[in-house]
Enzyme design. Structure first.
Site, PDB file in Angstrom:
ATOM      1  N   LYS A 203       0.814  -1.210   0.000  1.00 20.91           N
ATOM      2  CA  LYS A 203       0.000   0.000   0.000  1.00 20.91           C
ATOM      3  C   LYS A 203       0.856   1.272   0.000  1.00 20.91           C
ATOM      4  CE  LYS A 203      -4.426  -1.764   1.379  1.00 20.91           C
ATOM      5  NZ  LYS A 203      -5.585  -1.675   2.276  1.00 20.91           N
ATOM      6  N   ARG A 237      -3.800  -9.962   4.708  1.00 23.22           N
ATOM      7  CA  ARG A 237      -4.124  -9.983   3.276  1.00 23.22           C
ATOM      8  C   ARG A 237      -2.877  -9.498   2.523  1.00 23.22           C
ATOM      9  NH1 ARG A 237      -6.295  -6.598  -0.820  1.00 23.22           N
ATOM     10  NH2 ARG A 237      -7.928  -7.589  -2.085  1.00 23.22           N
TER      11      ARG A 237
END
Length: 273
Positions: A203, A237
């Site tokens: 991210k 995740r």
């Protein structure tokens, strides 16, 4: 939780698994590498062109059906659309990963009418939309309040608490400082007593923190993941399954949650310890 994006505009793989056969192959390969479940996404969270409900179903449901037919791996679908969730569950998905946190008013009833689990994620406003700069007074307290309210809403709709997972939504409508603060104070969310999912892989808060562009964030992703596990996250995740599995198993050994695969180094042949 491995990630398989059946989208042409994924921020990570840029459509590498958009073709149906490649998406299915990627999911089964992730299982072979040690993933416990695979998360299938048909629409990215970030802003972009509208994707109709019919198109999202066409992207996700055939992948779910093919994986379920070939494997016992847990399959989740990343969607905020109740109609997509219903179709995915009918195809065999056992988890709905809702990045809108029950933004669709019909989502809770769809889950309640099934045996599926629900991931409730914190985000602000509708996915795929242009939004103002992120602003929070105390991001962790506000995320916690949001998750508490949405969990209450889910339970009121008939979803048992043991079928609910929460996700603070790293980077979703948050800036890098917000995501770092959530990571640092994740224990304030795990104290809610529900399984916490940490979706930190590749991210922007990682890229901005260490000055790495997409494709060069594996070490940073694993470091952020480990910090989340140490603070109580129990589902992660991640995109890079092989490296993640090794890192997770090592952390589990350190925390006493897993026994070493073998004991040989400096061990007496007759020792039991």
């Amino acid at each position: 939780m491995a990630v398989v994006n059946r989208t042409p505009d994924s921020f990570y793989d840029r459509g590498a698994t958009f073709a149906l056969d490649r998406a299915v192959d990627a999911a089964l390969h992730a299982e072979r590498l040690g993933a416990d479940w695979v998360d299938i996404g048909g629409v990215p969270f970030g802003r972009g062109p509208h994707v109709s409900t019919a198109e999202e179903i066409d992207r996700t449901v055939p992948v779910v059906a093919a994986i379920v037919a070939a494997s016992d791996v847990v399959v989740s679908v990343d969607t905020n659309n109740a109609r997509v969730a219903r179709a995915a569950i009918e195809a065999g998905a056992s988890v709905i990963n809702d990045t809108s946190g029950l933004g669709d008013p019909d989502m809770a009833s769809v889950i309640a009418a099934s045996h599926a689990h629900l991931v409730i994620t914190h985000s602000v406003g509708p996915p795929r939309a242009e939004k103002p700069a992120a602003h929070f007074g105390d991001v962790v307290r506000e995320v916690r309040r949001f998750l508490e309210e949405r969990v209450e809403r889910a339970e009121a709709a008939g979803i048992r608490r043991d079928r609910i997972i929460i996700d603070p939504g790293h980077d979703l409508d948050k800036n890098t400082l917000h995501s770092l603060e959530i990571t640092r104070r994740l224990g304030e969310l795990t104290s809610l007593g529900l399984p916490v999912l940490a979706a930190v892989s590749n991210k922007d808060f990682i890229g901005e923190s260490i000055g790495r562009e997409q494709g060069h964030r594996l070490a940073g992703s694993i470091a952020a993941m480990v910090a989340c596990i140490e603070r109580g996250a129990r589902i992660v995740r991640m995109h890079d399954v092989a490296a993640t599995v090794d890192a997770v198993r090592m952390v589990e050994n350190i925390l006493g949650l897993r026994h070493p695969v073998r004991l040989e180094h400096n061990m007496h042949p007759t020792s039991n310890v």
